[in-house]
Design an enzyme around this catalytic site. Structure first.
Site, mmCIF file in Angstrom:
data_model
loop_
_atom_site.group_PDB
_atom_site.id
_atom_site.type_symbol
_atom_site.label_atom_id
_atom_site.label_comp_id
_atom_site.label_asym_id
_atom_site.label_seq_id
_atom_site.Cartn_x
_atom_site.Cartn_y
_atom_site.Cartn_z
ATOM 1 N N GLY A 141 7.961 27.041 24.678
ATOM 2 C CA GLY A 141 8.551 28.357 24.858
ATOM 3 C C GLY A 141 7.773 29.489 24.238
ATOM 4 N N ASP A 164 19.561 23.895 30.335
ATOM 5 C CA ASP A 164 19.263 23.557 28.951
ATOM 6 C C ASP A 164 20.038 22.309 28.554
ATOM 7 O OD1 ASP A 164 18.442 23.608 26.336
ATOM 8 O OD2 ASP A 164 19.914 25.101 25.721
ATOM 9 N N ALA A 169 1.092 21.738 32.074
ATOM 10 C CA ALA A 169 2.111 22.755 32.288
ATOM 11 C C ALA A 169 2.831 22.514 33.610
ATOM 12 C CB ALA A 169 1.474 24.140 32.289
ATOM 13 N N ILE A 170 4.112 22.798 33.611
ATOM 14 C CA ILE A 170 4.882 22.798 34.852
ATOM 15 C C ILE A 170 5.379 24.220 35.127
ATOM 16 C CG2 ILE A 170 6.925 21.930 36.038
ATOM 17 C CD1 ILE A 170 6.582 19.329 34.578
ATOM 18 N N THR A 171 6.034 24.835 34.163
ATOM 19 C CA THR A 171 6.514 26.206 34.344
ATOM 20 C C THR A 171 5.874 27.178 33.364
ATOM 21 O OG1 THR A 171 8.387 25.828 32.859
ATOM 22 C CG2 THR A 171 8.732 25.371 35.198
ATOM 23 N N SER A 174 1.052 16.817 27.650
ATOM 24 C CA SER A 174 1.499 17.103 29.016
ATOM 25 C C SER A 174 0.708 18.253 29.621
ATOM 26 C CB SER A 174 2.984 17.447 29.015
ATOM 27 O OG SER A 174 3.222 18.600 28.220
#
Length: 505
Positions: free
Chosen positions: A181, A269, A209-211, A207
């Site tokens: 975040g 969430d 990135a996805i978003t 990992s």
């Protein structure tokens, strides 16, 4: 076709090269005799077998001559999972009913998951038996605070059991993770060489990135190869004490990768799922001691101290239950870390810190030192005060930089990150002081500029909180690999005047 209905049909494969990002899809012509005979229609789930492998794929129907009625095509993910080749013959059948879905329905109606139920659900997810709609139902059933402590522990254990698990001949095995975040928070690439230069073992699987505009693996990939299989990863760790690789090539907590793909676009969430996601990956990688960085800020993932305290308690409780020593620490989430946002731009910040350059971003340097010190203290290597001095000295005297070079070389060779050819600078409209920086909208602008797909794309932040600026001073610069993507980002930021807010003097 063990486990599937006995009626089977066959088609020849034709490769169309369609990227569905981890989703197994099969494409068949509307006039295909199998569709008519079996009642297959768009979104049907089909058991597809080839070369001794079987997957469950979602049907998309083609109405043009892109495929003939006697051909089938696969998404690139399905192609890879089956080990298929152009012209191979695939066998198609109805899959048996998904019995574990009954547990998901029971949870939706208010019944708590039992451990055996979660094992069944997670195992089916890891084996690709759940469609995106069914995955969405599971994610929704777990959303908000709907997983209690016992369920979170069971979910963590089930995720580990559904995949492979690494073991090491040495101890302790340390790791560090940030809950995310916060743009630019690329401390891992500095923490790993610090602690491994001091003799600790840190096999870091990260990992993509996805978003977000960049993941740790995306950033590291601009500096060295990260797509290593388990054997190659193990060789790097045995040789250098640590690695920084993409976790997608190792089958560690594979259900988590599937869930993340569906969970993040839904923007739901789920604290329990986050905890299970983080700790299952650490446990599967063989870690024994883990530091969790929790940035707290109004536009970070964790927005309040109350939420941070709740997450910290859940992480430590679940960690204790599954055999991990977990320490969660809080950090400032009010603004990005470093100057770069995007794979190559973040990599340049990392290099400047490791090389000890005079203009290196001090906030990134200090965070990395603090987190490395937490790792050292957690395993009893030094007291809190001495651990910080030790971490700082390892960075200052060049040992961390030399270790990073050695790790990069062992992974395939160190390289310089690319540079974007197109830039645009957003300037202050008035003199004053920077009072707020919106992490979320800054990250969105970086993505519109092309990050992380275009490694050189992103944003360089010039003005930080509490700094004084004059009218026309640069606030941040967009970087893009194509003019079109730069224009997309410019159009967005021009309508978002308060991404970096400047209060008039």
């Amino acid at each position: 076709m063990n486990g599937y209905s006995t009626t089977v049909h066959k088609l020849r494969l034709h490769r169309l090269g369609i990227d569905t990002y981890q989703e197994a899809v099969i494409y068949m012509h509307r006039e295909c005799h199998i569709c008519r005979a079996e009642g297959f229609e768009s979104q049907s789930r089909i058991a597809v077998s080839c070369n001794g492998n079987t997957i469950i794929a979602t049907l998309n129907v083609v109405t043009t001559d892109l495929l003939s009625p006697r051909e089938a095509a696969l998404s690139e993910t399905a192609w890879r999972l089956l080990g298929a080749h152009e012209g191979d013959e695939v066998t198609l059948a109805h899959p048996l009913p998904l019995e574990s879905l009954a547990h998901v329905r029971a949870k939706i109606y208010g019944r708590a998951f039992e451990a055996r139920a979660l094992r069944a659900v997670v195992n089916d997810i890891a084996n690709g038996l759940y469609s995106d709609i069914e995955l969405s139902a599971f994610v929704t059933a777990c959303a908000a605070d709907r997983l209690n402590l016992e369920e979170t522990i069971a979910l963590t254990q089930a995720m580990v059991e559904a995949g492979d698990r690494l073991t090491w001949s040495r101890a302790p095995i340390v790791d560090k993770h940030c809950v995310g975040g916060l743009p630019g928070n690329r401390t891992t690439l500095i923490v790993v060489p610090i602690v491994t230069a001091l003799g600790l073992t840190m096999p870091k699987t990260s990992s993509r990135a996805i978003t977000s505009p960049s993941g740790t693996a995306d950033c590291m990939e601009t500096l060295a190869p990260v797509t290593l299989d388990v054997a190659a990863m193990r060789n790097v760790v045995e040789r250098e004490g640590g690695c920084i690789v993409w976790g997608g090539t190792a089958r560690l907590s594979p259900a988590d990768d599937v869930l993340i793909r569906v969970e993040r676009p839904l923007d739901l969430d789920s604290e329990g799922q986050m905890v299970a996601s983080v700790l299952s990956k650490k446990l599967a990688a063989g870690s024994s001691h883990v530091i969790i960085d929790i940035p707290v800020g109004a536009t970070a993932k964790v927005r309040t101290s109350i939420a941070a305290d709740r997450l910290k308690e859940r992480l430590t409780q679940v960690g204790r239950a599954v055999g991990l020593v977990v320490r969660a620490v809080y950090s400032d989430g009010s603004q990005p870390v470093g100057r770069g946002i995007g794979p190559a731009l973040e990599a340049r910040d990392v290099l400047s810190v490791l090389r000890g350059e005079s203009g290196a971003p001090q906030d990134l340097r200090e965070r990395a030192i603090s987190l490395a010190a937490e790792v050292l203290e957690l395993v009893g290597r030094a007291t809190a005060h001495d651990a910080r001095l030790l971490a700082q000295a390892t960075l200052d005297d060049g040992r961390a930089w030399r270790k990073f070079q050695a790790i990069a070389q062992a992974q395939g060779g160190l390289r310089e990150p690319p540079v974007a050819p197109h830039t645009y600078t957003v300037t202050a409209g008035n003199a004053g002081q920077v009072t707020t920086i919106d992490n979320r909208r800054l990250a969105r602008a970086a993505k519109l500029a092309g990050a992380p797909r275009d490694a050189a794309a992103g944003i360089v932040l010039h003005a930080r909180l509490q700094t004084a600026v004059e009218r026309g001073d640069p606030l941040y610069t967009l970087h893009a690999e194509s003019r079109g993507e730069l224009d997309y980002a410019i159009a967005y930021v021009n309508g978002q005047a308060d991404i970096v807010s400047v209060q008039r003097s």
